[in-house]
Write a protein that holds these residues in place. Sequence first.
Motif, PDB file in Angstrom:
ATOM      1  N   VAL A  18      -0.914 -56.701  38.027  1.00  0.00           N
ATOM      2  CA  VAL A  18       0.473 -56.644  37.595  1.00  0.00           C
ATOM      3  C   VAL A  18       1.002 -55.269  37.999  1.00  0.00           C
ATOM      4  CG1 VAL A  18       2.036 -56.673  35.617  1.00  0.00           C
ATOM      5  CG2 VAL A  18       0.025 -58.135  35.629  1.00  0.00           C
ATOM      6  N   SER A  19       2.148 -55.234  38.606  1.00  0.00           N
ATOM      7  CA  SER A  19       2.735 -53.959  38.992  1.00  0.00           C
ATOM      8  C   SER A  19       3.467 -53.369  37.792  1.00  0.00           C
ATOM      9  CB  SER A  19       3.709 -54.158  40.152  1.00  0.00           C
ATOM     10  OG  SER A  19       4.353 -52.952  40.451  1.00  0.00           O
ATOM     11  N   ALA A  20       3.075 -52.171  37.406  1.00  0.00           N
ATOM     12  CA  ALA A  20       3.713 -51.516  36.271  1.00  0.00           C
ATOM     13  C   ALA A  20       4.911 -50.691  36.718  1.00  0.00           C
ATOM     14  CB  ALA A  20       2.713 -50.630  35.550  1.00  0.00           C
ATOM     15  N   GLN A  21       5.081 -50.566  38.033  1.00  0.00           N
ATOM     16  CA  GLN A  21       6.169 -49.749  38.546  1.00  0.00           C
ATOM     17  C   GLN A  21       7.456 -50.563  38.549  1.00  0.00           C
ATOM     18  OE1 GLN A  21       5.219 -48.006  42.238  1.00  0.00           O
ATOM     19  NE2 GLN A  21       7.087 -46.829  42.408  1.00  0.00           N
ATOM     20  N   SER A  22       8.547 -49.965  38.086  1.00  0.00           N
ATOM     21  CA  SER A  22       9.846 -50.616  38.115  1.00  0.00           C
ATOM     22  C   SER A  22      10.811 -49.732  38.888  1.00  0.00           C
ATOM     23  CB  SER A  22      10.342 -50.859  36.689  1.00  0.00           C
ATOM     24  OG  SER A  22      10.537 -49.629  36.041  1.00  0.00           O
ATOM     25  N   ASP A  23      12.020 -50.212  39.089  1.00  0.00           N
ATOM     26  CA  ASP A  23      13.014 -49.447  39.827  1.00  0.00           C
ATOM     27  C   ASP A  23      13.476 -48.256  39.014  1.00  0.00           C
ATOM     28  OD1 ASP A  23      12.873 -51.298  41.869  1.00  0.00           O
ATOM     29  OD2 ASP A  23      14.488 -52.535  41.035  1.00  0.00           O
ATOM     30  N   VAL A  24      13.749 -47.156  39.729  1.00  0.00           N
ATOM     31  CA  VAL A  24      14.246 -45.943  39.100  1.00  0.00           C
ATOM     32  C   VAL A  24      15.543 -45.567  39.789  1.00  0.00           C
ATOM     33  CG1 VAL A  24      13.780 -43.509  38.610  1.00  0.00           C
ATOM     34  CG2 VAL A  24      11.925 -45.164  38.514  1.00  0.00           C
ATOM     35  N   TYR A  25      16.541 -45.214  38.981  1.00  0.00           N
ATOM     36  CA  TYR A  25      17.849 -44.839  39.504  1.00  0.00           C
ATOM     37  C   TYR A  25      18.164 -43.413  39.084  1.00  0.00           C
ATOM     38  CZ  TYR A  25      18.367 -49.850  40.200  1.00  0.00           C
ATOM     39  OH  TYR A  25      18.189 -51.150  40.605  1.00  0.00           O
ATOM     40  N   LEU A  26      18.758 -42.671  40.048  1.00  0.00           N
ATOM     41  CA  LEU A  26      19.247 -41.337  39.773  1.00  0.00           C
ATOM     42  C   LEU A  26      20.743 -41.444  39.564  1.00  0.00           C
ATOM     43  CD1 LEU A  26      19.046 -38.248  39.615  1.00  0.00           C
ATOM     44  CD2 LEU A  26      19.252 -38.193  42.099  1.00  0.00           C
ATOM     45  N   CYS A  27      21.190 -41.085  38.367  1.00  0.00           N
ATOM     46  CA  CYS A  27      22.597 -41.199  38.018  1.00  0.00           C
ATOM     47  C   CYS A  27      23.170 -39.801  37.818  1.00  0.00           C
ATOM     48  CB  CYS A  27      22.777 -42.021  36.740  1.00  0.00           C
ATOM     49  SG  CYS A  27      22.063 -43.673  36.863  1.00  0.00           S
ATOM     50  N   ILE A  28      24.320 -39.554  38.436  1.00  0.00           N
ATOM     51  CA  ILE A  28      24.998 -38.264  38.310  1.00  0.00           C
ATOM     52  C   ILE A  28      26.367 -38.537  37.704  1.00  0.00           C
ATOM     53  CG2 ILE A  28      25.845 -36.239  39.536  1.00  0.00           C
ATOM     54  CD1 ILE A  28      23.781 -36.860  41.724  1.00  0.00           C
ATOM     55  N   ASP A  29      26.646 -37.920  36.539  1.00  0.00           N
ATOM     56  CA  ASP A  29      27.934 -38.153  35.880  1.00  0.00           C
ATOM     57  C   ASP A  29      29.005 -37.238  36.470  1.00  0.00           C
ATOM     58  OD1 ASP A  29      27.500 -35.667  34.760  1.00  0.00           O
ATOM     59  OD2 ASP A  29      27.247 -36.388  32.711  1.00  0.00           O
ATOM     60  N   GLU A  30      30.229 -37.339  35.958  1.00  0.00           N
ATOM     61  CA  GLU A  30      31.351 -36.567  36.509  1.00  0.00           C
ATOM     62  C   GLU A  30      31.178 -35.056  36.341  1.00  0.00           C
ATOM     63  OE1 GLU A  30      32.089 -38.078  32.431  1.00  0.00           O
ATOM     64  OE2 GLU A  30      31.862 -39.151  34.305  1.00  0.00           O
ATOM     65  N   ASN A  31      30.322 -34.612  35.422  1.00  0.00           N
ATOM     66  CA  ASN A  31      30.065 -33.187  35.230  1.00  0.00           C
ATOM     67  C   ASN A  31      28.924 -32.678  36.109  1.00  0.00           C
ATOM     68  OD1 ASN A  31      32.062 -33.051  33.242  1.00  0.00           O
ATOM     69  ND2 ASN A  31      30.614 -33.633  31.637  1.00  0.00           N
ATOM     70  N   GLY A  32      28.306 -33.572  36.879  1.00  0.00           N
ATOM     71  CA  GLY A  32      27.206 -33.200  37.757  1.00  0.00           C
ATOM     72  C   GLY A  32      25.841 -33.240  37.097  1.00  0.00           C
ATOM     73  N   LYS A  33      25.771 -33.749  35.879  1.00  0.00           N
ATOM     74  CA  LYS A  33      24.505 -33.834  35.152  1.00  0.00           C
ATOM     75  C   LYS A  33      23.675 -34.989  35.699  1.00  0.00           C
ATOM     76  CE  LYS A  33      22.638 -34.587  30.567  1.00  0.00           C
ATOM     77  NZ  LYS A  33      22.951 -35.003  29.205  1.00  0.00           N
ATOM     78  N   LYS A  34      22.425 -34.697  36.060  1.00  0.00           N
ATOM     79  CA  LYS A  34      21.531 -35.720  36.604  1.00  0.00           C
ATOM     80  C   LYS A  34      20.756 -36.387  35.483  1.00  0.00           C
ATOM     81  CE  LYS A  34      20.767 -33.506  41.055  1.00  0.00           C
ATOM     82  NZ  LYS A  34      19.763 -32.978  41.976  1.00  0.00           N
ATOM     83  N   GLY A  40      20.641 -49.491  37.081  1.00  0.00           N
ATOM     84  CA  GLY A  40      21.619 -48.792  37.902  1.00  0.00           C
ATOM     85  C   GLY A  40      23.001 -49.380  37.819  1.00  0.00           C
ATOM     86  N   ALA A  41      23.339 -50.011  36.700  1.00  0.00           N
ATOM     87  CA  ALA A  41      24.632 -50.668  36.573  1.00  0.00           C
ATOM     88  C   ALA A  41      25.769 -49.673  36.379  1.00  0.00           C
ATOM     89  CB  ALA A  41      24.598 -51.640  35.392  1.00  0.00           C
ATOM     90  N   THR A  42      25.475 -48.411  36.090  1.00  0.00           N
ATOM     91  CA  THR A  42      26.492 -47.393  35.832  1.00  0.00           C
ATOM     92  C   THR A  42      26.996 -46.814  37.149  1.00  0.00           C
ATOM     93  OG1 THR A  42      25.188 -46.834  33.886  1.00  0.00           O
ATOM     94  CG2 THR A  42      26.970 -45.360  34.432  1.00  0.00           C
ATOM     95  N   LYS A  43      28.261 -46.375  37.174  1.00  0.00           N
ATOM     96  CA  LYS A  43      28.853 -45.753  38.349  1.00  0.00           C
ATOM     97  C   LYS A  43      28.139 -44.428  38.629  1.00  0.00           C
ATOM     98  CE  LYS A  43      33.229 -44.017  40.125  1.00  0.00           C
ATOM     99  NZ  LYS A  43      34.591 -43.663  39.799  1.00  0.00           N
TER     100      LYS A  43
END
Length: 162
Positions: A18-34, A40-43
């Motif tokens: 079983v693969s325990a790895q899932s997708d990872v998303y890097l999200c950056i908000d309008e203030n530049g916070k990572k 990954g449904a967020t803008k």
Amino acid sequence: MKQQLAALMLCVAASGHVSAQSDVYLCIDENGKKEYKNTGATKGCKKIDLPGITTFAAPPVKAPAAGASGKSPSAPVDFPKVDGNIQKERDNDRKQILQKELKTEQQKLENLKKEYNNGVPDRLGSERNYAKYQERVRLMQEDIHRSERNVEALNREVSNMK
């Protein structure tokens, strides 16, 4: 529902892993916070590719060899052994060192008590301020208590010797 769950479990078991790895998303908000997320449904989110996880099998454990009595030895075969006479010499040296430390600590305690003078030590010329005198008396009490504990501990150590 139970049948579907059982079928899913059977498929997973049959696949072998079983693969325990899932997708990872890097999200950056309008203030530049990572922020890292698993959705990954967020803008402002982008999927990132992570390297796979490498695992190694643990080395096999060898069973200890049975001794002449049929029981496994308590220490490894290459464990250093100390001759009984050498160990007795070491124990005697340790006892002498402890006794010397005990004698030194008892002498120190005797001197501290003499200087303490039952809670009324002589005032020093630099102690015109009574608060300084009281602080020195308090420190002397702490030194006496510490020294008494050291004497007790050394007496315990000496009494625990063979």
